[in-house]
Design a protein around this motif. Structure first.
Motif, PDB file in Angstrom:
ATOM      1  N   ALA A 153      14.103  -1.743  21.394  1.00  0.00           N
ATOM      2  CA  ALA A 153      14.054  -3.192  21.636  1.00  0.00           C
ATOM      3  C   ALA A 153      15.438  -3.823  21.625  1.00  0.00           C
ATOM      4  CB  ALA A 153      13.170  -3.859  20.583  1.00  0.00           C
ATOM      5  N   LYS A 154      16.411  -3.136  21.000  1.00  0.00           N
ATOM      6  CA  LYS A 154      17.769  -3.684  20.929  1.00  0.00           C
ATOM      7  C   LYS A 154      18.728  -2.889  21.811  1.00  0.00           C
ATOM      8  CE  LYS A 154      16.944  -5.183  16.144  1.00  0.00           C
ATOM      9  NZ  LYS A 154      17.322  -4.986  14.727  1.00  0.00           N
ATOM     10  N   THR A 155      18.216  -2.033  22.674  1.00  0.00           N
ATOM     11  CA  THR A 155      19.033  -1.142  23.520  1.00  0.00           C
ATOM     12  C   THR A 155      20.204  -0.551  22.731  1.00  0.00           C
ATOM     13  OG1 THR A 155      20.367  -2.979  24.389  1.00  0.00           O
ATOM     14  CG2 THR A 155      18.479  -2.330  25.688  1.00  0.00           C
ATOM     15  N   ILE A 156      19.917  -0.104  21.526  1.00  0.00           N
ATOM     16  CA  ILE A 156      20.981   0.421  20.663  1.00  0.00           C
ATOM     17  C   ILE A 156      21.332   1.852  21.074  1.00  0.00           C
ATOM     18  CG2 ILE A 156      21.294   1.312  18.308  1.00  0.00           C
ATOM     19  CD1 ILE A 156      20.241  -1.294  17.275  1.00  0.00           C
TER      20      ILE A 156
ATOM     21  N   THR B  62      16.787 -13.904  10.704  1.00  0.00           N
ATOM     22  CA  THR B  62      15.408 -13.817  11.190  1.00  0.00           C
ATOM     23  C   THR B  62      15.243 -14.530  12.539  1.00  0.00           C
ATOM     24  OG1 THR B  62      14.642 -15.752   9.911  1.00  0.00           O
ATOM     25  CG2 THR B  62      14.372 -13.597   8.888  1.00  0.00           C
ATOM     26  N   ALA B  63      16.348 -14.573  13.282  1.00  0.00           N
ATOM     27  CA  ALA B  63      16.340 -15.115  14.653  1.00  0.00           C
ATOM     28  C   ALA B  63      15.871 -16.564  14.708  1.00  0.00           C
ATOM     29  CB  ALA B  63      15.499 -14.223  15.579  1.00  0.00           C
ATOM     30  N   ILE B  64      16.288 -17.327  13.697  1.00  0.00           N
ATOM     31  CA  ILE B  64      15.991 -18.760  13.675  1.00  0.00           C
ATOM     32  C   ILE B  64      17.317 -19.510  13.808  1.00  0.00           C
ATOM     33  CG2 ILE B  64      15.286 -20.629  12.114  1.00  0.00           C
ATOM     34  CD1 ILE B  64      13.009 -18.784  11.223  1.00  0.00           C
ATOM     35  N   VAL B  65      17.343 -20.504  14.680  1.00  0.00           N
ATOM     36  CA  VAL B  65      18.590 -21.230  14.935  1.00  0.00           C
ATOM     37  C   VAL B  65      19.050 -21.973  13.682  1.00  0.00           C
ATOM     38  CG1 VAL B  65      19.728 -22.987  16.337  1.00  0.00           C
ATOM     39  CG2 VAL B  65      17.898 -21.592  17.330  1.00  0.00           C
ATOM     40  N   ARG B  66      20.284 -21.735  13.336  1.00  0.00           N
ATOM     41  CA  ARG B  66      20.915 -22.434  12.212  1.00  0.00           C
ATOM     42  C   ARG B  66      22.355 -22.773  12.592  1.00  0.00           C
ATOM     43  NH1 ARG B  66      18.316 -21.643   7.278  1.00  0.00           N
ATOM     44  NH2 ARG B  66      16.455 -20.373   7.489  1.00  0.00           N
ATOM     45  N   MET B  67      23.017 -23.537  11.730  1.00  0.00           N
ATOM     46  CA  MET B  67      24.440 -23.794  11.928  1.00  0.00           C
ATOM     47  C   MET B  67      25.157 -22.439  12.030  1.00  0.00           C
ATOM     48  SD  MET B  67      27.076 -25.765   9.367  1.00  0.00           S
ATOM     49  CE  MET B  67      26.180 -27.318   9.339  1.00  0.00           C
ATOM     50  N   SER B  68      26.154 -22.340  12.896  1.00  0.00           N
ATOM     51  CA  SER B  68      26.804 -21.044  13.118  1.00  0.00           C
ATOM     52  C   SER B  68      27.449 -20.539  11.830  1.00  0.00           C
ATOM     53  CB  SER B  68      27.860 -21.166  14.219  1.00  0.00           C
ATOM     54  OG  SER B  68      29.075 -21.643  13.692  1.00  0.00           O
ATOM     55  N   GLY B 117      21.374  -7.338  14.028  1.00  0.00           N
ATOM     56  CA  GLY B 117      20.645  -8.617  14.049  1.00  0.00           C
ATOM     57  C   GLY B 117      19.160  -8.402  14.203  1.00  0.00           C
ATOM     58  N   ASP B 118      18.384  -9.285  13.579  1.00  0.00           N
ATOM     59  CA  ASP B 118      16.918  -9.215  13.718  1.00  0.00           C
ATOM     60  C   ASP B 118      16.540  -9.529  15.157  1.00  0.00           C
ATOM     61  OD1 ASP B 118      16.520  -8.880  10.908  1.00  0.00           O
ATOM     62  OD2 ASP B 118      16.840 -11.026  10.629  1.00  0.00           O
ATOM     63  N   HIS B 119      15.578  -8.824  15.677  1.00  0.00           N
ATOM     64  CA  HIS B 119      15.134  -9.075  17.060  1.00  0.00           C
ATOM     65  C   HIS B 119      14.602 -10.499  17.204  1.00  0.00           C
ATOM     66  CE1 HIS B 119      12.857  -8.567  20.811  1.00  0.00           C
ATOM     67  NE2 HIS B 119      13.708  -7.594  21.059  1.00  0.00           N
ATOM     68  N   GLN B 120      14.804 -11.089  18.363  1.00  0.00           N
ATOM     69  CA  GLN B 120      14.442 -12.510  18.530  1.00  0.00           C
ATOM     70  C   GLN B 120      12.937 -12.767  18.460  1.00  0.00           C
ATOM     71  OE1 GLN B 120      15.567 -10.661  20.997  1.00  0.00           O
ATOM     72  NE2 GLN B 120      14.311 -10.956  22.806  1.00  0.00           N
ATOM     73  N   VAL B 121      12.114 -11.736  18.568  1.00  0.00           N
ATOM     74  CA  VAL B 121      10.657 -11.988  18.478  1.00  0.00           C
ATOM     75  C   VAL B 121      10.248 -12.536  17.110  1.00  0.00           C
ATOM     76  CG1 VAL B 121       9.962 -10.261  20.183  1.00  0.00           C
ATOM     77  CG2 VAL B 121      10.024  -9.633  17.765  1.00  0.00           C
ATOM     78  N   THR B 127      11.157 -16.698  23.250  1.00  0.00           N
ATOM     79  CA  THR B 127      11.199 -16.501  24.706  1.00  0.00           C
ATOM     80  C   THR B 127      12.648 -16.306  25.185  1.00  0.00           C
ATOM     81  OG1 THR B 127      11.288 -18.882  25.089  1.00  0.00           O
ATOM     82  CG2 THR B 127       9.109 -17.859  25.117  1.00  0.00           C
ATOM     83  N   ALA B 128      13.565 -16.202  24.217  1.00  0.00           N
ATOM     84  CA  ALA B 128      14.987 -16.058  24.575  1.00  0.00           C
ATOM     85  C   ALA B 128      15.279 -14.677  25.147  1.00  0.00           C
ATOM     86  CB  ALA B 128      15.850 -16.281  23.342  1.00  0.00           C
ATOM     87  N   ARG B 129      16.344 -14.616  25.911  1.00  0.00           N
ATOM     88  CA  ARG B 129      16.849 -13.319  26.367  1.00  0.00           C
ATOM     89  C   ARG B 129      17.729 -12.771  25.246  1.00  0.00           C
ATOM     90  NH1 ARG B 129      19.728 -12.320  32.245  1.00  0.00           N
ATOM     91  NH2 ARG B 129      18.832 -10.254  32.491  1.00  0.00           N
ATOM     92  N   ASN B 130      17.615 -11.501  24.950  1.00  0.00           N
ATOM     93  CA  ASN B 130      18.540 -10.974  23.936  1.00  0.00           C
ATOM     94  C   ASN B 130      19.750 -10.352  24.620  1.00  0.00           C
ATOM     95  OD1 ASN B 130      17.928  -8.291  24.550  1.00  0.00           O
ATOM     96  ND2 ASN B 130      16.429  -8.112  22.927  1.00  0.00           N
ATOM     97  N   VAL B 131      20.785 -10.092  23.832  1.00  0.00           N
ATOM     98  CA  VAL B 131      22.035  -9.623  24.431  1.00  0.00           C
ATOM     99  C   VAL B 131      22.237  -8.130  24.159  1.00  0.00           C
ATOM    100  CG1 VAL B 131      24.516  -9.982  24.604  1.00  0.00           C
ATOM    101  CG2 VAL B 131      23.009 -11.940  24.279  1.00  0.00           C
ATOM    102  N   TYR B 132      22.551  -7.808  22.908  1.00  0.00           N
ATOM    103  CA  TYR B 132      22.796  -6.404  22.555  1.00  0.00           C
ATOM    104  C   TYR B 132      23.657  -5.693  23.601  1.00  0.00           C
ATOM    105  CZ  TYR B 132      19.320  -7.201  18.935  1.00  0.00           C
ATOM    106  OH  TYR B 132      18.635  -7.692  17.858  1.00  0.00           O
TER     107      TYR B 132
END
Lengths: 222, 315
Positions: A153-156, B62-68, B117-121, B127-132
């Motif tokens: 899921a993270k393409t690690i 936990t993939a929740i938006v917070r202050m950077s 990082g925790d997965h965005q799910v 519904t975000a695109r992840n980067v990795y």
């Protein structure tokens, strides 16, 4: 194969609103095998459109056709005689098939009847899973024939991450951890030492990140 | 990788100084607010003064938006605490990560923890695109390359001051496959990790077995390993973590002990102190990372009772 699923009939009806004569076109290759867009699914889709139409009292006629491969011009051209008689085409093919028909029949709107999901394999009867992301630079030689790009899921590239437990991925208890599978496979093959090296960052320019891709075979170009 | 001589430091990081001096280090943890409210940082931080060497600042945990984490870290520094900036690979590609590393260093931040990082799910932007784009191993290499070789990941030279981070990574002794966990730790050390913070330890036996395997590879001498701790507030909190947080192992016996407690919070503090004492006895454990999730007020009591005060002043 390319795995797809049919869109909801209500969505398809919305797309073809205003069209009186609709041609539903199936594809005899990948989506036939994954039971989404073959001859049978075309018949079902066309029947559902007709039924819905009767209920709503719209003036809709639905024709059916299935060709060997929608993504090849020679097969797409087999529709040349049918298309002029219709106001819209519903393509039950992957995104490549839809676009081939749209390019071939410039004056007729072509709508997607399927949601293309992934490149995958049948896991069991009625279940398909993703196995390839078409990243453009295959790493399966290093990962025991199990793809971390498509299946982690993270393409690690240096997994497993800390979320791997009891063989499952942290995002879903139904999803196998690709890196556990890689570990097990390389252990079985006596090649676990391969995981001791750090796999360098991936060159994503070979993937869709590099823009739309093109393959050229100079020796085959006429 | 060679062993560093005692006392030698590469950066201005207080955590690095404490570890290099051979002191048993203590880190806290603070989750930035879900708002633009700067005062929240100072308010939560007041519990940490005098009890920790540095405070981890989480990066959209936990993939929740917070202050950077970088902005919150800079605010924490203003109130006299040293932040450990957490950086994940989920939300930023290598361009954004390197840009933020330059910015963070320019603001005087000097301690960094590299994570996948925790997965965005798991979060509310599922519904975000992840980067990795890169993984945590590559992030470590990139940070070290910028610091030590004064080069960007591409190989291009930096054009001035390099970001000097004391750089760390996470390790989870409780995830699977167990026999690969120490190999992965070795890879992180090879990638450049100078300190390690682990997933929360509740299963001390398993942690001890993992440390033994790390010692067998000599890793305890190459990297400063800090045991992670999450003080349990209630039996329910433990059960929630056991069932919902992947890669956690919580013995049933511990949950029973919390259930039977007259004062669960006091019991939670006591359990945490006991675990600190147990991990401190394990050869190669160089400190603890206490993560008092939404319970910062418990930290002074835990650190005091564990006999870890006063913290060394090496500034």
């Amino acid at each position: 194969m390319i795995v797809a699923e049919r869109k909801a009939i209500s969505d398809i009806l919305q797309m073809i609103e205003g069209a009186g004569r609709v041609l539903v076109v199936g594809c005899g290759t990948c989506v036939t095998v994954c039971l989404a867009g073959g001859e049978k699914e075309v018949a079902v889709c066309a029947s559902l459109l007709r039924l819905q139409n009767q209920g709503e009292d719209r003036d809709l006629t639905v024709a059916e056709a299935t060709i060997e491969r929608q993504c090849e011009w020679e097969f797409a051209r087999e529709l040349d005689e049918l298309v002029p008689d219709c106001d819209a085409i519903v393509s039950l093919a992957c995104g490549a098939g839809v676009q081939t028909l749209a390019a071939q029949f410039e004056d007729t709107p072509v709508f997607p009847g399927l949601n293309t999901q992934f490149i995958g394999i049948p896991e069991e009867q009625g279940v398909w899973t993703e196995h390839c992301l078409a990243c453009g630079e295959c790493v399966l030689d290093k990962t025991g024939g199990i793809c971390p790009i498509a299946r982690c899921a993270k393409t690690i590239l240096n997994g497993p991450c800390g979320g791997s437990q009891d063989g499952k991925c942290e995002i879903n208890p139904e999803t196998d951890c690709a890196w556990q599978l890689i570990f097990d496979r390389l252990k079985r093959l006596g090649r676990l030492h391969m995981l001791e090296e750090i796999e360098p960052p991936k060159n994503w320019s070979h993937s869709s990140d590099g823009g739309p891709r093109k393959v050229k075979r100079e020796d085959m170009i006429l | 990788m060679t062993e560093r001589p005692t006392g030698h430091t590469n950066t201005n990081s207080n955590l690095e100084r404490v570890l290099a001096a051979g002191e048993f280090a203590v880190c806290g943890e603070l989750g930035p607010p879900r708002s633009a409210d700067a005062e929240v940082i100072a308010d939560h931080a007041r519990h940490f003064h005098g009890y920790v060497d540095a405070v981890n600042i989480t990066d959209n945990q936990t993939a929740i938006v917070r202050m950077s984490s970088i902005a919150a870290g800079a605010l924490l520094r203003e109130v006299g605490l040293e932040p450990v900036i957490q950086m994940t690979c989920r939300d930023r590609n290598r361009l954004a990560q390197q840009a933020d590393l330059l910015g963070a260093a320019a603001m005087g931040l000097n301690t960094l923890l590299c994570l996948s990082g925790d997965h965005q799910v798991f979060g509310d932007e599922d519904t975000a695109r992840n980067v990795y784009d890169i993984d945590s191993m590559h992030l470590l290499q990139m940070v070290r390359k910028m610091r030590d070789d004064r080069q960007f990941m591409s190989g291009t030279d930096l054009e001035g001051a390099e970001p000097r981070f004391f750089v760390g990574a996470a390790a989870n002794p409780f995830a699977d496959p167990f026999e690969f966990r120490v190999v992965r730790l070795a890879k992180k050390v090879a990638a450049g990790a100078e300190f390690i913070q682990t997933q929360a330890v509740y299963d001390v036996d398993r942690f001890a077995r993992w440390m033994e395997a790390a010692r067998d590879m000599g890793l305890h001498e190459k990297v400063s390993i800090m045991a992670g701790l999450v003080p349990p507030k209630s039996a329910g909190a433990l059960r929630y973590m056991k069932n919902n947080v992947s890669g956690m192992r919580i013995p049933e016996e511990l949950i029973r002990r919390m259930s039977g407690a007259q004062d669960p919070k006091e019991e939670g503090i006591q359990i945490t102190v006991e675990i600190i004492q147990q991990v401190r006895e394990i050869e190669g454990v160089r400190g603890v990372h206490i993560m008092p999730i939404m319970w910062e007020s418990a930290l002074p009591e835990i650190v005091s009772r564990a006999g870890l005060t006063p913290r060394p002043d090496l500034s």
